[in-house]
Design a protein around this motif. Sequence first.
Motif, PDB file in Angstrom:
ATOM      1  N   PRO A 187      27.373  42.262  47.467  1.00 20.35           N
ATOM      2  CA  PRO A 187      28.322  42.526  45.998  1.00 20.35           C
ATOM      3  C   PRO A 187      26.337  42.461  45.349  1.00 20.35           C
ATOM      4  O   PRO A 187      25.624  41.709  45.111  1.00 20.35           O
ATOM      5  CB  PRO A 187      28.869  41.532  46.330  1.00 20.35           C
ATOM      6  N   ALA A 188      26.863  43.279  43.656  1.00 17.77           N
ATOM      7  CA  ALA A 188      25.725  43.077  42.894  1.00 17.77           C
ATOM      8  C   ALA A 188      25.679  41.406  41.991  1.00 17.77           C
ATOM      9  O   ALA A 188      24.449  41.129  41.945  1.00 17.77           O
ATOM     10  CB  ALA A 188      26.490  43.751  41.512  1.00 17.77           C
ATOM     11  N   SER A 189      26.905  40.477  42.145  1.00 20.46           N
ATOM     12  CA  SER A 189      26.429  39.193  42.009  1.00 20.46           C
ATOM     13  C   SER A 189      27.200  38.255  42.840  1.00 20.46           C
ATOM     14  O   SER A 189      28.190  39.234  42.764  1.00 20.46           O
ATOM     15  CB  SER A 189      26.908  39.375  40.528  1.00 20.46           C
ATOM     16  N   TRP A 190      27.128  36.994  42.816  1.00 22.03           N
ATOM     17  CA  TRP A 190      28.358  36.510  43.694  1.00 22.03           C
ATOM     18  C   TRP A 190      29.131  35.678  42.911  1.00 22.03           C
ATOM     19  O   TRP A 190      28.411  35.044  41.589  1.00 22.03           O
ATOM     20  CB  TRP A 190      27.250  35.217  44.922  1.00 22.03           C
ATOM     21  N   ASP A 191      30.444  36.031  43.041  1.00 27.67           N
ATOM     22  CA  ASP A 191      31.262  35.317  42.269  1.00 27.67           C
ATOM     23  C   ASP A 191      32.472  34.506  43.045  1.00 27.67           C
ATOM     24  O   ASP A 191      33.219  34.667  43.802  1.00 27.67           O
ATOM     25  CB  ASP A 191      32.624  36.311  41.848  1.00 27.67           C
ATOM     26  N   LEU A 192      32.120  32.896  43.384  1.00 31.94           N
ATOM     27  CA  LEU A 192      32.345  32.135  44.169  1.00 31.94           C
ATOM     28  C   LEU A 192      33.351  31.843  43.826  1.00 31.94           C
ATOM     29  O   LEU A 192      35.167  31.593  45.042  1.00 31.94           O
ATOM     30  CB  LEU A 192      32.023  30.776  44.356  1.00 31.94           C
ATOM     31  N   GLU A 193      34.389  31.663  42.485  1.00 33.13           N
ATOM     32  CA  GLU A 193      35.759  31.240  42.023  1.00 33.13           C
ATOM     33  C   GLU A 193      36.654  32.975  42.663  1.00 33.13           C
ATOM     34  O   GLU A 193      37.547  32.537  43.373  1.00 33.13           O
ATOM     35  CB  GLU A 193      35.809  31.627  40.566  1.00 33.13           C
ATOM     36  N   ASN A 194      36.546  33.911  42.161  1.00 32.41           N
ATOM     37  CA  ASN A 194      37.119  35.221  42.807  1.00 32.41           C
ATOM     38  C   ASN A 194      37.122  34.847  44.897  1.00 32.41           C
ATOM     39  O   ASN A 194      38.420  35.374  44.946  1.00 32.41           O
ATOM     40  CB  ASN A 194      35.889  36.337  42.599  1.00 32.41           C
ATOM     41  N   LEU A 195      36.240  34.757  45.230  1.00 28.84           N
ATOM     42  CA  LEU A 195      36.127  34.731  46.905  1.00 28.84           C
ATOM     43  C   LEU A 195      36.927  33.625  46.907  1.00 28.84           C
ATOM     44  O   LEU A 195      37.555  33.451  47.862  1.00 28.84           O
ATOM     45  CB  LEU A 195      34.514  34.179  47.222  1.00 28.84           C
ATOM     46  N   SER A 196      37.243  32.347  45.869  1.00 27.15           N
ATOM     47  CA  SER A 196      38.626  31.579  46.415  1.00 27.15           C
ATOM     48  C   SER A 196      39.502  31.764  46.659  1.00 27.15           C
ATOM     49  O   SER A 196      40.531  31.219  47.703  1.00 27.15           O
ATOM     50  CB  SER A 196      38.146  29.692  45.535  1.00 27.15           C
ATOM     51  N   LYS A 197      39.986  32.446  45.165  1.00 27.60           N
ATOM     52  CA  LYS A 197      41.286  32.995  45.277  1.00 27.60           C
ATOM     53  C   LYS A 197      41.684  34.054  46.588  1.00 27.60           C
ATOM     54  O   LYS A 197      42.920  34.024  47.185  1.00 27.60           O
ATOM     55  CB  LYS A 197      41.165  33.800  44.223  1.00 27.60           C
ATOM     56  N   GLN A 198      40.569  34.676  46.939  1.00 33.19           N
ATOM     57  CA  GLN A 198      41.306  35.957  48.515  1.00 33.19           C
ATOM     58  C   GLN A 198      41.252  34.724  49.282  1.00 33.19           C
ATOM     59  O   GLN A 198      41.979  35.175  50.448  1.00 33.19           O
ATOM     60  CB  GLN A 198      39.524  36.496  47.825  1.00 33.19           C
ATOM     61  N   TRP A 199      40.616  33.973  49.316  1.00 32.31           N
ATOM     62  CA  TRP A 199      40.425  32.293  50.799  1.00 32.31           C
ATOM     63  C   TRP A 199      41.711  32.207  50.702  1.00 32.31           C
ATOM     64  O   TRP A 199      42.462  32.446  51.988  1.00 32.31           O
ATOM     65  CB  TRP A 199      39.707  31.790  50.289  1.00 32.31           C
ATOM     66  N   ALA A 200      42.044  32.250  49.396  1.00 35.96           N
ATOM     67  CA  ALA A 200      43.667  31.298  49.097  1.00 35.96           C
ATOM     68  C   ALA A 200      44.453  32.196  49.790  1.00 35.96           C
ATOM     69  O   ALA A 200      45.721  31.769  50.303  1.00 35.96           O
ATOM     70  CB  ALA A 200      43.688  30.432  47.425  1.00 35.96           C
ATOM     71  N   GLN A 201      44.921  33.427  49.146  1.00 39.45           N
ATOM     72  CA  GLN A 201      45.646  34.405  49.442  1.00 39.45           C
ATOM     73  C   GLN A 201      45.989  34.889  51.367  1.00 39.45           C
ATOM     74  O   GLN A 201      46.864  34.386  51.625  1.00 39.45           O
ATOM     75  CB  GLN A 201      45.239  35.881  48.950  1.00 39.45           C
ATOM     76  N   VAL A 202      44.772  34.545  51.823  1.00 36.11           N
ATOM     77  CA  VAL A 202      45.064  34.858  53.476  1.00 36.11           C
ATOM     78  C   VAL A 202      45.082  33.720  53.537  1.00 36.11           C
ATOM     79  O   VAL A 202      46.721  33.769  54.616  1.00 36.11           O
ATOM     80  CB  VAL A 202      43.182  35.248  53.530  1.00 36.11           C
ATOM     81  N   PHE A 203      45.068  32.485  53.428  1.00 39.57           N
ATOM     82  CA  PHE A 203      45.711  31.128  54.029  1.00 39.57           C
ATOM     83  C   PHE A 203      47.288  30.838  53.765  1.00 39.57           C
ATOM     84  O   PHE A 203      47.675  30.197  54.824  1.00 39.57           O
ATOM     85  CB  PHE A 203      44.571  29.610  53.129  1.00 39.57           C
ATOM     86  N   GLU A 204      47.703  31.217  52.581  1.00 36.85           N
ATOM     87  CA  GLU A 204      49.143  31.179  52.263  1.00 36.85           C
ATOM     88  C   GLU A 204      49.791  31.882  53.239  1.00 36.85           C
ATOM     89  O   GLU A 204      50.781  31.523  53.567  1.00 36.85           O
ATOM     90  CB  GLU A 204      48.710  31.351  50.864  1.00 36.85           C
ATOM     91  N   LYS A 205      49.089  32.835  53.831  1.00 36.59           N
ATOM     92  CA  LYS A 205      49.959  34.178  54.230  1.00 36.59           C
ATOM     93  C   LYS A 205      50.522  33.290  55.697  1.00 36.59           C
ATOM     94  O   LYS A 205      51.187  33.179  56.406  1.00 36.59           O
ATOM     95  CB  LYS A 205      49.415  35.311  54.513  1.00 36.59           C
ATOM     96  N   GLY A 206      49.409  33.100  56.217  1.00 32.86           N
ATOM     97  CA  GLY A 206      48.975  32.280  57.286  1.00 32.86           C
ATOM     98  C   GLY A 206      49.973  30.691  57.425  1.00 32.86           C
ATOM     99  O   GLY A 206      50.213  29.825  58.993  1.00 32.86           O
ATOM    100  N   LEU A 207      50.151  29.933  56.069  1.00 29.75           N
ATOM    101  CA  LEU A 207      51.283  28.676  56.544  1.00 29.75           C
ATOM    102  C   LEU A 207      52.781  29.554  56.828  1.00 29.75           C
ATOM    103  O   LEU A 207      52.873  29.111  57.712  1.00 29.75           O
ATOM    104  CB  LEU A 207      51.431  28.666  54.786  1.00 29.75           C
ATOM    105  N   ALA A 208      53.063  30.933  56.380  1.00 27.54           N
ATOM    106  CA  ALA A 208      54.232  30.884  56.104  1.00 27.54           C
ATOM    107  C   ALA A 208      54.329  31.570  58.187  1.00 27.54           C
ATOM    108  O   ALA A 208      55.520  31.944  58.334  1.00 27.54           O
ATOM    109  CB  ALA A 208      54.231  31.956  55.617  1.00 27.54           C
ATOM    110  N   ASP A 209      52.950  32.514  58.610  1.00 30.47           N
ATOM    111  CA  ASP A 209      53.202  33.393  59.506  1.00 30.47           C
ATOM    112  C   ASP A 209      52.454  32.331  60.826  1.00 30.47           C
ATOM    113  O   ASP A 209      51.320  32.953  60.486  1.00 30.47           O
ATOM    114  CB  ASP A 209      52.880  35.051  59.295  1.00 30.47           C
ATOM    115  N   PRO A 210      53.404  31.517  61.534  1.00 31.85           N
ATOM    116  CA  PRO A 210      51.729  30.713  63.030  1.00 31.85           C
ATOM    117  C   PRO A 210      51.048  32.369  63.220  1.00 31.85           C
ATOM    118  O   PRO A 210      50.307  31.956  64.135  1.00 31.85           O
ATOM    119  CB  PRO A 210      52.865  30.219  63.401  1.00 31.85           C
ATOM    120  N   SER A 211      51.511  33.816  63.978  1.00 28.15           N
ATOM    121  CA  SER A 211      50.305  34.645  64.250  1.00 28.15           C
ATOM    122  C   SER A 211      49.294  34.571  63.290  1.00 28.15           C
ATOM    123  O   SER A 211      48.579  35.116  63.735  1.00 28.15           O
ATOM    124  CB  SER A 211      51.354  36.193  64.515  1.00 28.15           C
ATOM    125  N   LEU A 212      49.052  34.354  62.344  1.00 33.11           N
ATOM    126  CA  LEU A 212      47.845  34.284  61.456  1.00 33.11           C
ATOM    127  C   LEU A 212      47.079  33.379  61.330  1.00 33.11           C
ATOM    128  O   LEU A 212      45.910  33.364  60.789  1.00 33.11           O
ATOM    129  CB  LEU A 212      48.536  34.916  60.007  1.00 33.11           C
TER     130      LEU A 212
END
Length: 306
Positions: free
Chosen positions: A274-299
């Motif tokens: 990216p043009a600049s690093w945004d760790l807060e936005n990256l944390s939100k994207q990580w959270a979305q993926v992590f949450e999906k795996g809570l409900a779906d063990p295949s992830l």
Amino acid sequence: MLARMRPIARCLRLKYVCTRQASSKAPIEPPQALLQHQHVSRSGLVAYSNANAIQSAFQHDFLQWKDQTKHDASRSTVEPPRPKLISFECKPTFTIGRRQDASILEEQRTTLTQPLQIELPNRREPIQHTFTPKICKTQRGGLTTYHGPGQLVLWPVLDMHSPLYPKFTVKSYAGHLEATTQRVLHDLFGITTHIDGAEPGVWIAGSNGRQDRKIAALGVHQRRYITSLGLALNVDIAVTGETNVNPWKRFVPCGIEGKGVTSVAAAADDHHKPASWDLENLSKQWAQVFEKGLADPSLRTFTHGR
């Protein structure tokens, strides 16, 4: 003729009243998210002790709920706390494991706490400052590691045996942390990673004689199935240079000889940076993926290209 029209007019009025009443209803609320995410940001960088205090408060809530439902059957129908995620960018801090030899730490103290120059220009608010790192003892296993500017720390606090989602074992929970990070690195930055069964964390394979390099460190603790600590992803943190700018050169990361450390900024090609690093936005994207795996063990595991 007029008499025949009155019932029709009354029906029309009733239809109007019903329509008006229906439109005055509050909109249906969307389903509540399973994961509650808090990105801690006080002037950008957070003291390790402050983040730990937030984590401890969340743990207390989970343990209190367990105690209440255990001793009071009438409360067993009360919905358990939803999983939490704390994310933050830490002030320079070296952390040590609970079983680490204190005498070895004393030998390291002078080296670890020397002034450390931080320069992170590719930010919306660039960081340029000289810090004196702190040293903190933690509840995780393992040896010395480092948290500091340019690294995204991710601490889920959850019940591995919660009825809100399929249960975790200690191994599958650690695997889910690693798989989430692998998926984010692959999908956002095109970075290929692997898991080393002997050493926790997320790794990038060496090539042309180069050693494997760790891009994300893993350290987890659990008490009565309530988790703490988690994972630290190196984003644009310094991974080269001498000890005045490169904290990793002050110690052997996690006590692992013969392997190095890298970052997203160092591993991603120019097309994915990216043009600049945004760790807060990256944390939100990580959270979305992590949450999906809570409900779906295949992830909770990751295969490249999936």
